[in-house]
Design an enzyme around this catalytic site. Structure first.
Site, PDB file in Angstrom:
ATOM      1  CE  LYS A   1      -8.464  -7.702  -4.173  1.00 54.03           C
ATOM      2  NZ  LYS A   1      -8.875  -8.047  -2.833  1.00 54.03           N
TER       3      LYS A   1
ATOM      4  CE  LYS B   1     -12.456  -1.184   0.200  1.00 54.13           C
ATOM      5  NZ  LYS B   1     -12.383  -2.579   0.651  1.00 54.13           N
TER       6      LYS B   1
ATOM      7  CE  LYS C   1      -4.328  -1.809   1.728  1.00 61.31           C
ATOM      8  NZ  LYS C   1      -5.349  -1.868   2.775  1.00 61.31           N
TER       9      LYS C   1
HETATM   10  P1  ADP Z   1     -11.487  -4.834  -1.771  1.00 58.57           P
HETATM   11  O1  ADP Z   1     -10.471  -5.606  -2.562  1.00 58.57           O
HETATM   12  O2  ADP Z   1     -12.675  -4.464  -2.545  1.00 58.57           O
HETATM   13  O3  ADP Z   1     -10.821  -3.680  -1.055  1.00 58.57           O
HETATM   14  P2  ADP Z   1     -11.405  -6.080   0.785  1.00 58.57           P
HETATM   15  O4  ADP Z   1      -9.910  -6.066   0.723  1.00 58.57           O
HETATM   16  O5  ADP Z   1     -12.072  -5.151   1.743  1.00 58.57           O
HETATM   17  O6  ADP Z   1     -11.991  -5.841  -0.654  1.00 58.57           O
HETATM   18  O7  ADP Z   1     -11.866  -7.570   1.020  1.00 58.57           O
HETATM   19  C1  ADP Z   1     -12.668  -8.041   2.064  1.00 58.57           C
HETATM   20  C2  ADP Z   1     -12.715  -9.548   1.937  1.00 58.57           C
HETATM   21  O8  ADP Z   1     -13.232  -9.946   0.667  1.00 58.57           O
HETATM   22  C3  ADP Z   1     -11.357 -10.217   2.050  1.00 58.57           C
HETATM   23  O9  ADP Z   1     -11.487 -11.383   2.827  1.00 58.57           O
HETATM   24  C4  ADP Z   1     -10.968 -10.570   0.641  1.00 58.57           C
HETATM   25  O10 ADP Z   1     -10.162 -11.695   0.602  1.00 58.57           O
HETATM   26  C5  ADP Z   1     -12.324 -10.805  -0.010  1.00 58.57           C
HETATM   27  N1  ADP Z   1     -12.268 -10.387  -1.414  1.00 58.57           N
HETATM   28  C6  ADP Z   1     -12.139  -9.126  -1.854  1.00 58.57           C
HETATM   29  N2  ADP Z   1     -12.143  -9.070  -3.196  1.00 58.57           N
HETATM   30  C7  ADP Z   1     -12.278 -10.353  -3.622  1.00 58.57           C
HETATM   31  C8  ADP Z   1     -12.331 -10.980  -4.918  1.00 58.57           C
HETATM   32  N3  ADP Z   1     -12.278 -10.249  -6.037  1.00 58.57           N
HETATM   33  N4  ADP Z   1     -12.490 -12.319  -4.983  1.00 58.57           N
HETATM   34  C9  ADP Z   1     -12.554 -13.061  -3.847  1.00 58.57           C
HETATM   35  N5  ADP Z   1     -12.493 -12.535  -2.613  1.00 58.57           N
HETATM   36  C10 ADP Z   1     -12.351 -11.206  -2.480  1.00 58.57           C
HETATM   37 NA    NA Z   2      -8.390  -4.411  -0.521  1.00 62.80          NA
END
Ligand code: ADP
Ligand code: NA
Length: 330
Positions: A197, A200, A114
């Protein structure tokens, strides 16, 4: 209760959870309620590590809690609460930060990733110590198991190290948590950029399907999903990441094995798959959207659910914290 205890948290950092969050994490929270003592937490303290707007955060915290209720987290069986409602999280985090090595914290790869993106002058100390707060979240409740995806593995390892170190130096206080390997998780990729992936922080909102999207909106996003110039509907994440992603989502939401879907779509075009998947997603998200809205339309009820959850969480957390303070010499 002699069932193993589980703790899991999710950040309120978006207006809605997306299908990646759901299929990669949240949907596993529901069946765990049958076998475990579950604590589910909207981790708003974590959500201010990278800058935020107070009004937006307050709203997102409520929407996150409402969505968890809507997907099937049952506040009668599980403890559902908001992290900032339980002051012991921040208090334990301070104590744990004093037994965390600076070098040890510096090795956390998520912080490094990050800060490479943000630049270290813009990254906060809170972002740096985020894994210590996460350790506090878990250790406060003496959770035996923590459902983690690949991205949180290193942080759970730190939680284990800190629990063992504290127990060694001050007497046995914490349960050393084990990772709970989630069985049915799917990695979902961005609809517009199938090489990254679904997240958000995606560059275009059309790449992510939100649980709270209107059905017409998610159907449209799926129709315009990037596929490839071929015609065959086969699962091949390397060569056909876009089509494979659509099959993964379809299979996860309907329970139809991917191999059966391949047969079902033999000789048919991408358009058919997209159209039918639009309907599958709409059928799945519409009731979640409705139930979420019902909680948001009844703020007093939502407040009550979260107040009861916080009270139950505090009872466990305060007891752990009292022991910790005593052992540390406060
Ligand atoms: P983002 O990537 O949108 O910031 P987060 O990091 O807040 O999402 O993820 C919250 C949870 O959702 C975590 O446990 C993460 O492993 C899962 N997660 C997030 N994006 C994906 C994805 N594209 N596919 C599978 N799991 C995901
Ligand atoms: Na994230």
């Amino acid at each position: 209760d002699s069932r193993p205890r589980v703790f899991s948290g999710i950040q309120p950092t978006a207006d809605s959870f997306h299908l990646g969050n759901y299929l990669g994490a949240l949907r596993n929270w529901v069946p765990l309620q049958d076998t475990h003592d579950c604590l589910y937490c909207v981790v708003d303290l974590h959500a201010i590590t990278a800058g935020h707007d107070p009004k937006v955060l307050r709203q997102r915290t409520r929407v996150a809690a409402a969505q968890l209720l809507a997907i099937g987290i049952d506040p009668e069986r599980s403890i559902l609460f908001v992290q900032s409602h339980v002051p012991a999280h921040a208090e334990l985090a301070w104590v744990l930060s004093c037994i965390t090595g600076f070098g040890e914290a510096s090795r956390m790869t998520q912080f490094k990733d990050k800060t490479v993106k943000q630049g270290s002058d813009r990254a906060s100390v809170g972002l740096f110590t985020y894994p210590v707060l996460m350790a506090a979240d878990i250790l406060l409740y003496r959770a035996h198991e923590v459902p983690v995806g690949e991205d949180q593995r290193q942080h759970l390892e730190l939680s284990r190290d800190l629990a063992q170190r504290f127990n060694r130096d001050y007497g046995k206080t914490f349960v050393v948590p084990e990772p709970y390997i989630l069985r049915d998780t799917a990695k979902i990729v961005d609809l517009q950029d199938p090489t990254s992936k679904m997240s958000k922080s995606a560059s275009t909102p059309n790449g992510i399907i939100e649980l709270l999207d209107e059905p017409a909106r998610s159907a449209k996003k799926i129709r315009s999903a990037v596929t490839d110039t071929g015609r065959e509907i086969v699962y091949d994440p390397e060569q056909k990441p876009g089509v494979s992603n659509l099959l993964t989502i379809h299979s996860a939401l309907t329970g139809t094995p991917v191999a059966d879907l391949e047969k079902q779509y033999e000789g048919r075009g991408y358009g058919d798959l997209k159209k039918e998947l639009g309907q599958v997603v709409a059928d799945f998200t519409a009731p979640i959207r409705e139930r979420t809205q019902a909680y948001l339309d009844d703020p007093a009820e939502l407040d009550k659910v979260l107040a009861v959850g916080a009270e139950k969480a505090r009872q466990i957390a305060d007891q752990t914290l009292r022991t910790v303070y005593d052992r540390v010499g406060f």
